[in-house]
Design an enzyme around this catalytic site. Structure first.
Site, PDB file in Angstrom:
ATOM      1  N   LYS A   2      13.413 -64.482   7.475  1.00 13.15           N
ATOM      2  CA  LYS A   2      14.035 -63.608   6.321  1.00 13.15           C
ATOM      3  C   LYS A   2      14.552 -63.260   5.680  1.00 13.15           C
ATOM      4  O   LYS A   2      13.937 -62.275   6.841  1.00 13.15           O
ATOM      5  CB  LYS A   2      12.195 -64.586   4.794  1.00 13.15           C
ATOM      6  CG  LYS A   2      11.878 -65.850   5.227  1.00 13.15           C
ATOM      7  CD  LYS A   2      10.129 -65.331   3.805  1.00 13.15           C
ATOM      8  CE  LYS A   2       9.311 -67.220   3.693  1.00 13.15           C
ATOM      9  NZ  LYS A   2       7.753 -66.322   3.242  1.00 13.15           N
ATOM     10  N   ARG A  41       9.232 -56.654   9.230  1.00 10.83           N
ATOM     11  CA  ARG A  41       8.017 -56.574   9.078  1.00 10.83           C
ATOM     12  C   ARG A  41       7.409 -57.057  10.750  1.00 10.83           C
ATOM     13  O   ARG A  41       7.808 -58.242  11.242  1.00 10.83           O
ATOM     14  CB  ARG A  41       7.707 -58.052   8.152  1.00 10.83           C
ATOM     15  CG  ARG A  41       6.139 -57.771   8.232  1.00 10.83           C
ATOM     16  CD  ARG A  41       5.932 -59.080   7.043  1.00 10.83           C
ATOM     17  NE  ARG A  41       4.566 -59.592   7.530  1.00 10.83           N
ATOM     18  CZ  ARG A  41       4.407 -60.262   7.117  1.00 10.83           C
ATOM     19  NH1 ARG A  41       4.295 -61.401   7.240  1.00 10.83           N
ATOM     20  NH2 ARG A  41       2.405 -60.318   6.957  1.00 10.83           N
ATOM     21  N   ASP A  97       2.071 -54.494   8.371  1.00  7.07           N
ATOM     22  CA  ASP A  97       1.023 -54.953   7.805  1.00  7.07           C
ATOM     23  C   ASP A  97      -0.380 -53.607   8.082  1.00  7.07           C
ATOM     24  O   ASP A  97      -0.699 -53.758   7.493  1.00  7.07           O
ATOM     25  CB  ASP A  97       1.062 -55.993   8.075  1.00  7.07           C
ATOM     26  CG  ASP A  97       1.559 -56.779   7.289  1.00  7.07           C
ATOM     27  OD1 ASP A  97       2.426 -56.601   5.986  1.00  7.07           O
ATOM     28  OD2 ASP A  97       2.208 -58.149   7.300  1.00  7.07           O
ATOM     29  N   HIS A 104      -4.399 -60.785  -1.733  1.00 11.00           N
ATOM     30  CA  HIS A 104      -2.811 -61.293  -1.496  1.00 11.00           C
ATOM     31  C   HIS A 104      -3.207 -62.948  -1.097  1.00 11.00           C
ATOM     32  O   HIS A 104      -4.244 -63.154   0.324  1.00 11.00           O
ATOM     33  CB  HIS A 104      -2.155 -60.489  -0.271  1.00 11.00           C
ATOM     34  CG  HIS A 104      -1.005 -60.813   0.416  1.00 11.00           C
ATOM     35  ND1 HIS A 104      -0.020 -60.417   0.537  1.00 11.00           N
ATOM     36  CD2 HIS A 104      -0.902 -62.564   1.369  1.00 11.00           C
ATOM     37  CE1 HIS A 104       1.090 -61.742   0.593  1.00 11.00           C
ATOM     38  NE2 HIS A 104       0.620 -62.392   0.829  1.00 11.00           N
ATOM     39  N   GLY A 125      -1.694 -66.902   4.668  1.00  9.70           N
ATOM     40  CA  GLY A 125      -2.109 -66.086   5.319  1.00  9.70           C
ATOM     41  C   GLY A 125      -2.897 -64.906   3.659  1.00  9.70           C
ATOM     42  O   GLY A 125      -2.317 -65.038   2.844  1.00  9.70           O
ATOM     43  N   ILE A 140      -0.218 -68.609  -3.226  1.00  6.52           N
ATOM     44  CA  ILE A 140      -1.765 -69.025  -4.324  1.00  6.52           C
ATOM     45  C   ILE A 140      -1.735 -68.077  -5.382  1.00  6.52           C
ATOM     46  O   ILE A 140      -2.020 -68.756  -6.502  1.00  6.52           O
ATOM     47  CB  ILE A 140      -2.644 -69.311  -3.568  1.00  6.52           C
ATOM     48  CG1 ILE A 140      -2.107 -69.922  -2.172  1.00  6.52           C
ATOM     49  CG2 ILE A 140      -3.845 -69.522  -3.841  1.00  6.52           C
ATOM     50  CD1 ILE A 140      -3.050 -70.298  -1.173  1.00  6.52           C
ATOM     51  N   GLY A 141      -1.975 -67.156  -5.070  1.00  5.31           N
ATOM     52  CA  GLY A 141      -2.630 -65.673  -6.257  1.00  5.31           C
ATOM     53  C   GLY A 141      -1.834 -66.165  -7.657  1.00  5.31           C
ATOM     54  O   GLY A 141      -1.575 -65.675  -8.614  1.00  5.31           O
ATOM     55  N   GLU A 142      -0.476 -66.181  -7.018  1.00  2.00           N
ATOM     56  CA  GLU A 142       0.691 -66.018  -7.734  1.00  2.00           C
ATOM     57  C   GLU A 142       0.967 -67.294  -9.062  1.00  2.00           C
ATOM     58  O   GLU A 142       1.488 -66.935 -10.552  1.00  2.00           O
ATOM     59  CB  GLU A 142       2.317 -65.465  -8.222  1.00  2.00           C
ATOM     60  CG  GLU A 142       1.990 -63.807  -7.186  1.00  2.00           C
ATOM     61  CD  GLU A 142       3.596 -63.682  -6.791  1.00  2.00           C
ATOM     62  OE1 GLU A 142       4.503 -64.438  -6.732  1.00  2.00           O
ATOM     63  OE2 GLU A 142       3.558 -63.139  -5.031  1.00  2.00           O
ATOM     64  N   ASN A 143       0.870 -68.603  -7.964  1.00  2.00           N
ATOM     65  CA  ASN A 143       1.325 -69.728  -8.604  1.00  2.00           C
ATOM     66  C   ASN A 143       0.424 -70.986  -9.193  1.00  2.00           C
ATOM     67  O   ASN A 143       0.288 -71.670  -9.652  1.00  2.00           O
ATOM     68  CB  ASN A 143       2.703 -70.231  -8.050  1.00  2.00           C
ATOM     69  CG  ASN A 143       3.608 -69.688  -8.295  1.00  2.00           C
ATOM     70  OD1 ASN A 143       4.095 -68.918  -8.618  1.00  2.00           O
ATOM     71  ND2 ASN A 143       3.764 -68.957  -6.446  1.00  2.00           N
TER      72      ASN A 143
END
Length: 367
Positions: free
Chosen positions: A16, A87, A145, A203, A207, A324-327
């Site tokens: 990305k 990253r 991270d 998060h 992951g 997952i947390g957002e959607n």
């Protein structure tokens, strides 16, 4: 010419990228190469523009990096890439902040591959490809991270093992730090009273981890020495009784490589459901196995949130981020239902933006 920063997030089968203006960090382009190692394809767009798709010849990260650079060259609007921010999942104990990449840094990070076998090799492959294709005149910067979790109290960094092992690096590092660092910045800007308070951040994506935060700093987190610890994930097991691992070796005849593949690639939501690690697919499927996998995931997230609240002495806000947390609203609701005994607290959903956090770090290093 517009000075720009390129950010790269390399996975096992994807690369990305984002291009940010150095001044003001306006997003100028974004995209990804998917299915590296197979039928690879680049999907990219300029900010606000239509999507561009193209097959990628070659089957490795170098070919993917070349495709990204070709897209930038073909759609260049007067950009000059001044730095590339990568990253990197594991920085160990030595790298507790973003740092320019040198041969010594590369050597140190390669030594950490056993602690992040699913991620570290691909981040290093992206650095190697960038250095080869852009040359030494464009600095590469490693953004870690693990760095956000450096400086935690010793109570939150040890396992209940002999001290000599801690000195050899067997300790709790924590991950998803770039995501939590971004959340801390957003909270400081938009919710300063919560930023100062007791925040449990989740998060949740392929992951997944939770982090206890106060004053924008990490107090505790669910992941430990590697990114397979803690709560269940898309394909990763999360915490497993060490005795179960020994049983797999001694009684089931499983080799270490087989166990590694099991706990990293064939467990979590995929393993429990027997179907998929895609939460949207599991919600739509509705089978008993899929429901059980999601119920288990929600319960473990809530239990972990309660543990993080204990580390903070209470909870003022629960913040969700990640795919997952957002959607996945039903999953959030199930987690919050289990957390009802903790009392009243604010609930927020903040989109993840690790790439912008990397660009912020890169701009600061350049300055």
């Amino acid at each position: 010419m517009t000075p720009a920063i390129l950010t790269l997030n390399a996975g096992s089968s994807s690369l990305k990228f984002r291009v940010f203006a150095r001044q003001g960090l306006a997003l100028m382009a974004r995209g990804a190469v998917s299915r590296i190692g197979g039928d690879a394809e680049l999907a990219a767009r300029l900010a606000g523009g239509p999507e561009f798709r193209s097959p990628v010849a070659g089957g490795d990260h170098a070919a993917a990096m070349q495709a990204v650079l070709d897209f930038i060259a073909a759609h260049d609007e007067g950009w000059r890439i001044e730095a590339v921010a990568h990253r990197i999942v594991h920085g160990g104990t030595r790298y507790t902040r973003s740092t320019p990449v040198t041969p010594q840094v590369l050597s140190d990070l390669a030594a950490l591959i056993p602690l992040a076998p699913l991620h570290q090799p691909h981040g290093l492959a992206a650095i190697a490809a960038t250095r080869r294709l852009l040359g030494e005149s464009v600095p590469n910067l490693a953004c870690f991270d693990t760095a956000f979790h450096a400086g935690r109290d010793a109570l939150f960094t040890h396992f209940a093992l002999p001290a000599a092992l801690f000195e050899q690096g067997v300790r709790r590092y924590g991950f998803h730090g770039l995501s939590y660092q971004w959340l801390a910045q957003v909270l400081a800007r938009d919710h300063p009273e919560l930023h100062r308070g007791r925040v449990v951040a989740a998060h949740l994506g392929n992951g997944a981890s939770l982090c206890a935060m106060r004053d924008g700093r990490s107090v505790d987190t669910t992941m430990g020495m590697t990114a397979v610890d803690g709560i269940p994930m898309g394909t990763r097991s999360g915490a497993v009784d060490p005795g179960a691992i020994l049983l797999m070796q001694r009684s089931f005849g499983m080799a270490p490589d087989q166990i590694e593949d099991l706990i990293y690639n064939r467990s979590g939501l995929r393993g429990m459901s027997g179907r998929s690690n895609d939460v949207a697919a599991l919600l739509a499927d509705g089978s008993a196995q899929s429901r059980f996998a999601l119920d288990f995931f929600a319960l473990k997230c809530a239990q972990a949130a309660a543990s993080m609240a204990v580390s903070l002495g209470g909870i003022d806000a629960m913040v969700f981020t990640g795919g997952i947390g957002e959607n996945a609203a039903p999953v959030r609701q199930a987690i919050l239902h289990h957390m009802a005994p903790l009392g009243d607290f604010a609930t927020l959903v903040i989109p993840a933006n690790e790439e912008r956090m990397m660009a912020i770090e890169a701009a600061a290093l350049l300055d």
